[in-house]
Scaffold this motif. Structure first.
Motif, short mmCIF file in Angstrom:
data_model
loop_
_atom_site.label_atom_id
_atom_site.label_comp_id
_atom_site.label_asym_id
_atom_site.label_seq_id
_atom_site.Cartn_x
_atom_site.Cartn_y
_atom_site.Cartn_z
N ILE B 46 -20.46 4.58 -21.21
CA ILE B 46 -20.80 5.13 -20.15
C ILE B 46 -20.30 5.97 -19.27
O ILE B 46 -18.60 6.15 -19.72
N PRO B 47 -20.59 6.68 -18.28
CA PRO B 47 -19.43 7.65 -17.73
C PRO B 47 -18.34 7.20 -17.04
O PRO B 47 -18.28 6.14 -16.68
N ALA B 102 -26.33 4.49 -18.46
CA ALA B 102 -26.56 5.54 -19.18
C ALA B 102 -25.43 6.33 -19.99
O ALA B 102 -24.42 5.99 -19.74
N ASP B 103 -25.99 6.64 -21.13
CA ASP B 103 -24.79 7.33 -22.17
C ASP B 103 -24.35 8.62 -21.37
O ASP B 103 -25.19 9.51 -20.76
N ARG B 104 -22.97 8.71 -21.53
CA ARG B 104 -22.47 10.00 -20.83
C ARG B 104 -22.96 11.30 -21.25
O ARG B 104 -22.63 12.25 -20.70
N LEU B 106 -25.91 12.02 -22.37
CA LEU B 106 -27.14 12.47 -22.29
C LEU B 106 -27.49 13.49 -21.23
O LEU B 106 -26.32 13.71 -20.18
N LEU B 111 -31.69 11.48 -16.96
CA LEU B 111 -31.09 10.19 -16.05
C LEU B 111 -31.81 10.46 -14.70
O LEU B 111 -32.41 9.40 -14.08
N ILE B 128 -25.24 2.78 -10.27
CA ILE B 128 -25.07 3.58 -11.76
C ILE B 128 -23.62 2.50 -12.37
O ILE B 128 -22.61 2.71 -11.61
N GLU B 129 -23.45 2.11 -13.70
CA GLU B 129 -22.64 1.69 -14.23
C GLU B 129 -21.51 2.68 -14.56
O GLU B 129 -21.73 3.58 -15.29
#
Lengths: 131, 133
Positions: B46-47, B102-104, B106, B111, B128-129
């Motif tokens: 995650i970001p 969301a994967d950082r 991507l 997103l 957003i997490e």
């Protein structure tokens, strides 16, 4: 005189093996499933469609994120660091500033979140993500 | 004939108490200091961010992993099925908070595309997490 029968003293030891086994299993379970990463959430505001933002007329600032290093405000390009300083200055002059962020194709999720993070830290009231 | 000296065999039992103490301390440490990870079919980085805004509501997790794979509350779903699941979640709970993991790495447009779907069919209460640095 009465005679008492002497019995040999038997040392009574509690068998701890079962307890140790169980505690070891619990330790292994917690070691594997526990995470020490601190997570949080960031609120998202979203706006779809074209947004007409004109400087001076509204309280909104349109930030176009070009890639993972540069942003554009009013046709001027800034690095993330420069943008952070500029945004702090803008918001200190006009505290109720809304920030609308539009990300271009090369930007990653991390780049977008970094810009949103800068806007939140600068004190923007509404940080909106636009498509 | 050579003679051997017979020695008495002593029962050597290890003292387990210090070990049990340490193991208990470790157990208490992991229970108190950590949080249990949610099960997730995909690994997602995650970001990272520093600011944290408190979002209210009952969270429903929508994950976006590498390769654009979407999962809804820990179950892999296709993009076509997502609107239906979102509608159900909103119908069941008015106070739902759609939390996106969301994967950082991507691209950001994937997103925003997911957010647009969630916004249309689900709730406008979105978050957003992030990993706090």
């Amino acid at each position: 005189m009465i005679e008492f029968q002497r019995t040999s003293r038997v040392s009574k030891k509690v068998n701890l093996t079962a307890l140790v086994d169980m505690v070891f299993q619990l330790v292994i379970f917690f070691m594997l499933t526990t995470s020490f990463v601190q997570t949080g959430t960031m609120e998202l505001n979203f706006a779809e469609g074209e947004i007409a933002v004109s400087e001076g007329k509204t309280d909104s600032l349109l930030v176009r994120v070009l890639d993972n290093k540069r942003v554009e405000i009013n046709d001027k390009k800034f690095t993330f660091n420069e943008f952070s300083q500029k945004l702090f200055r803008i918001i200190s002059e006009k505290p109720k500033k809304d920030v609308i962020i539009v990300a271009e194709r090369p930007v990653t999720v991390q780049g977008l979140i970094t810009i949103m993070d800068i806007a939140n830290r600068a004190g923007a009231i509404n940080v909106t993500l636009a498509q | 004939m050579s003679s051997f000296i017979l020695t008495k065999r002593k029962a050597r039992s290890m003292d387990l108490i210090p070990m049990i103490n340490i193991v208990f301390l470790l157990l208490i440490f992991f229970v108190v200091a950590g949080t249990l990870e949610r099960s997730n079919p995909q690994t997602i980085n995650i970001p990272i961010a520093t600011s944290d805004s408190f979002a209210r509501g009952n969270p429903v997790i929508v994950s976006l992993a590498r390769g654009g794979k979407i999962s809804f509350d820990g179950v892999n779903v296709s993009q076509d099925k997502l609107p239906e699941l979102l509608k159900k979640a909103v119908e069941q709970d008015d106070n739902v908070l759609i939390t996106i993991r969301a994967d950082r790495n991507l691209p950001a447009h994937s997103l925003t595309k997911l957010i647009s779907i969630v916004y249309k069919h689900g709730s406008s209460n979105l978050a957003i997490e992030i990993e706090q640095s």
